[in-house]
Enzyme design. Sequence first.
Site, PDB file in Angstrom:
ATOM      1  N   LYS A 199      13.024  41.964  44.414  1.00 17.67           N
ATOM      2  CA  LYS A 199      13.534  41.317  43.194  1.00 17.67           C
ATOM      3  C   LYS A 199      12.545  40.260  42.706  1.00 17.67           C
ATOM      4  CE  LYS A 199      16.873  43.467  42.045  1.00 17.67           C
ATOM      5  NZ  LYS A 199      17.250  43.860  40.704  1.00 17.67           N
TER       6      LYS A 199
ATOM      7  N   ILE B 290      27.502  46.138  36.762  1.00 24.54           N
ATOM      8  CA  ILE B 290      27.127  45.164  35.718  1.00 24.54           C
ATOM      9  C   ILE B 290      26.619  45.883  34.459  1.00 24.54           C
ATOM     10  CG2 ILE B 290      25.615  43.210  35.156  1.00 24.54           C
ATOM     11  CD1 ILE B 290      25.616  42.586  38.237  1.00 24.54           C
TER      12      ILE B 290
ATOM     13  N   TYR C 181      14.975  43.547  50.019  1.00 27.45           N
ATOM     14  CA  TYR C 181      15.656  43.524  48.719  1.00 27.45           C
ATOM     15  C   TYR C 181      15.237  42.287  47.928  1.00 27.45           C
ATOM     16  CZ  TYR C 181      19.311  42.626  45.272  1.00 27.45           C
ATOM     17  OH  TYR C 181      19.978  42.329  44.103  1.00 27.45           O
TER      18      TYR C 181
ATOM     19  N   ASP D 115      15.682  58.915  36.198  1.00 29.17           N
ATOM     20  CA  ASP D 115      15.184  57.933  37.158  1.00 29.17           C
ATOM     21  C   ASP D 115      14.258  56.934  36.460  1.00 29.17           C
ATOM     22  OD1 ASP D 115      13.788  56.665  39.346  1.00 29.17           O
ATOM     23  OD2 ASP D 115      14.422  58.354  40.581  1.00 29.17           O
TER      24      ASP D 115
ATOM     25  N   VAL E  30      28.140  38.203  41.746  1.00 26.46           N
ATOM     26  CA  VAL E  30      28.878  38.670  40.568  1.00 26.46           C
ATOM     27  C   VAL E  30      30.137  39.415  41.035  1.00 26.46           C
ATOM     28  CG1 VAL E  30      28.686  39.934  38.403  1.00 26.46           C
ATOM     29  CG2 VAL E  30      26.614  38.994  39.479  1.00 26.46           C
TER      30      VAL E  30
ATOM     31  N   THR F 207      24.110  55.172  42.777  1.00 28.75           N
ATOM     32  CA  THR F 207      25.296  54.399  43.186  1.00 28.75           C
ATOM     33  C   THR F 207      26.259  54.243  42.015  1.00 28.75           C
ATOM     34  OG1 THR F 207      24.189  52.300  42.689  1.00 28.75           O
ATOM     35  CG2 THR F 207      24.097  53.049  44.972  1.00 28.75           C
ATOM     36  N   GLY F 208      25.807  54.557  40.821  1.00 27.17           N
ATOM     37  CA  GLY F 208      26.644  54.391  39.633  1.00 27.17           C
ATOM     38  C   GLY F 208      27.655  55.519  39.491  1.00 27.17           C
TER      39      GLY F 208
ATOM     40  N   GLN G 209      18.872  46.834  34.633  1.00 23.65           N
ATOM     41  CA  GLN G 209      19.794  46.567  35.749  1.00 23.65           C
ATOM     42  C   GLN G 209      19.590  47.521  36.919  1.00 23.65           C
ATOM     43  OE1 GLN G 209      22.025  43.872  35.136  1.00 23.65           O
ATOM     44  NE2 GLN G 209      20.705  43.804  33.331  1.00 23.65           N
TER      45      GLN G 209
HETATM   46  P1  NAD Z   1      25.176  48.905  40.960  1.00 24.38           P
HETATM   47  O1  NAD Z   1      24.711  49.610  42.189  1.00 24.38           O
HETATM   48  O2  NAD Z   1      26.607  49.027  40.567  1.00 24.38           O
HETATM   49  O3  NAD Z   1      24.275  49.310  39.714  1.00 24.38           O
HETATM   50  C1  NAD Z   1      22.948  49.727  39.823  1.00 24.38           C
HETATM   51  C2  NAD Z   1      22.812  50.996  39.006  1.00 24.38           C
HETATM   52  O4  NAD Z   1      21.445  51.418  39.006  1.00 24.38           O
HETATM   53  C3  NAD Z   1      23.620  52.170  39.573  1.00 24.38           C
HETATM   54  O5  NAD Z   1      24.411  52.738  38.555  1.00 24.38           O
HETATM   55  C4  NAD Z   1      22.560  53.150  40.080  1.00 24.38           C
HETATM   56  O6  NAD Z   1      22.999  54.496  40.008  1.00 24.38           O
HETATM   57  C5  NAD Z   1      21.399  52.829  39.167  1.00 24.38           C
HETATM   58  N1  NAD Z   1      20.078  53.170  39.736  1.00 24.38           N
HETATM   59  C6  NAD Z   1      19.590  52.840  40.950  1.00 24.38           C
HETATM   60  N2  NAD Z   1      18.345  53.313  41.102  1.00 24.38           N
HETATM   61  C7  NAD Z   1      18.035  53.953  39.944  1.00 24.38           C
HETATM   62  C8  NAD Z   1      16.902  54.654  39.486  1.00 24.38           C
HETATM   63  N3  NAD Z   1      15.804  54.784  40.256  1.00 24.38           N
HETATM   64  N4  NAD Z   1      16.921  55.185  38.240  1.00 24.38           N
HETATM   65  C9  NAD Z   1      18.024  55.049  37.446  1.00 24.38           C
HETATM   66  N5  NAD Z   1      19.123  54.401  37.832  1.00 24.38           N
HETATM   67  C10 NAD Z   1      19.143  53.859  39.070  1.00 24.38           C
HETATM   68  O7  NAD Z   1      24.786  47.372  41.163  1.00 24.38           O
HETATM   69  P2  NAD Z   1      25.169  46.101  40.288  1.00 24.38           P
HETATM   70  O8  NAD Z   1      25.943  45.182  41.171  1.00 24.38           O
HETATM   71  O9  NAD Z   1      25.716  46.495  38.984  1.00 24.38           O
HETATM   72  O10 NAD Z   1      23.728  45.450  40.095  1.00 24.38           O
HETATM   73  C11 NAD Z   1      23.021  45.522  38.859  1.00 24.38           C
HETATM   74  C12 NAD Z   1      21.760  44.686  38.994  1.00 24.38           C
HETATM   75  O11 NAD Z   1      22.104  43.329  39.276  1.00 24.38           O
HETATM   76  C13 NAD Z   1      20.836  45.129  40.125  1.00 24.38           C
HETATM   77  O12 NAD Z   1      19.514  45.008  39.666  1.00 24.38           O
HETATM   78  C14 NAD Z   1      21.106  44.122  41.228  1.00 24.38           C
HETATM   79  O13 NAD Z   1      19.988  43.962  42.071  1.00 24.38           O
HETATM   80  C15 NAD Z   1      21.404  42.874  40.418  1.00 24.38           C
HETATM   81  N6  NAD Z   1      22.245  41.882  41.115  1.00 24.38           N
HETATM   82  C16 NAD Z   1      23.563  42.157  41.363  1.00 24.38           C
HETATM   83  C17 NAD Z   1      24.343  41.179  41.997  1.00 24.38           C
HETATM   84  C18 NAD Z   1      25.819  41.391  42.267  1.00 24.38           C
HETATM   85  O14 NAD Z   1      26.459  40.456  42.773  1.00 24.38           O
HETATM   86  N7  NAD Z   1      26.398  42.529  41.962  1.00 24.38           N
HETATM   87  C19 NAD Z   1      23.764  39.948  42.388  1.00 24.38           C
HETATM   88  C20 NAD Z   1      22.419  39.735  42.132  1.00 24.38           C
HETATM   89  C21 NAD Z   1      21.668  40.697  41.468  1.00 24.38           C
END
Ligand code: NAD
Length: 307
Positions: free
Chosen positions: A149, A13, A145, A57, A175, A36-37, A77
């Site tokens: 949140k 996202i 989790y 971080d 999403v 995870t990115g 995010q």
């Molecule tokens: P994602 O795992 O693709 O993205 C999360 C990003 O955060 C990753 O790139 C990861 O490397 C980075 N990250 C994690 N911990 C970190 C840290 N300590 N410091 C710096 N970077 C860090 O997940 P996503 O699906 O893109 O989710 C983005 C946000 O949306 C998250 O907060 C998630 O909880 C929320 N969310 C997502 C969904 C969905 O359906 N994908 C639904 C509800 C909420």
Amino acid sequence: MRRALVTGAAGFIGSHIVDELLDQGWEVCGLDDLSTGDLENLERAHNSDSFTFVRGDVRDRTTVINAIGEADVIFHQAALASVPDSFEDPQAVTTRNCAGTATVMDGAVDRDVESVVIASSAAVYGSGDPLPKKEGQPVEPESPYAASKYYAEKMARQVGGQAGINVAALRYFNVFGPRQDPEGEYAAVIPKFITLLLNGERPVIFGDGEQSRDFVFVKDVVAANLAVATGSCSGVFNVARGESVTINELVEIINEILDMNLEPMYEDPRSGDIRHSCGDISKARKILDYEPSITFENGIKQTINSL
Ligand code: NAD
């Protein structure tokens, strides 16, 4: 020129938020620890002079303050976004999601940021009735989790309220869209099923397939983020499509678009899986002028074309 920090910028996202901000002429800093990115998600952004990337971080105060710089808005995010991982390692989810958000808020106060948009989750509501979920109803987080949140959105709003910073928490439903990791444990049923069908393999459905989800296309999630930022809004908002689709329907739609006819295989339901999920989006419609603009089928087509 408006400036933004996007945390979790290399994620699914976050990277779409970065692209849209750059398209709209913002100067953007992306912060990500790449846990995870994937930097490939930022390929478009890296071609822009208005983009800088910081590998770091969100739990590190100096890193966050430097990354904020002169930002007007933070789109937060970054998180560990997995329910099963949060049960396996509650400490990791708590530090990343709770301490990480606290550090971002600390930085926002320090740097006198105007607005912070927090990525929250429909998971905060839990599995109980009533449906569709409304922002004002009681929450019942059912995993570390979801609890993290809820803590993050509440704490951020408290800190923002004290400091005069607009804080909006967006409760994303399921999403989907390009760049979503098909290897992802839970959220990624769509890319997972598309990938299987493209390989001629039958998808496995846990339960009878009549469980439903409110799948929202990533571009609509980005639009909600931008609407909050440009309108300087505060509060909690559902970000969903406002309609749900069953997992059986999902397989049918993917089959239809791919012109295939692969029957799913059914296995026992997984414990802890929510039966139905659907978000009421009337608050976002009214206050953010949010309107899901992409039909479910069109979103699936765009996702297929991106693979
Ligand atoms: P994602 O795992 O693709 O993205 C999360 C990003 O955060 C990753 O790139 C990861 O490397 C980075 N990250 C994690 N911990 C970190 C840290 N300590 N410091 C710096 N970077 C860090 O997940 P996503 O699906 O893109 O989710 C983005 C946000 O949306 C998250 O907060 C998630 O909880 C929320 N969310 C997502 C969904 C969905 O359906 N994908 C639904 C509800 C909420």
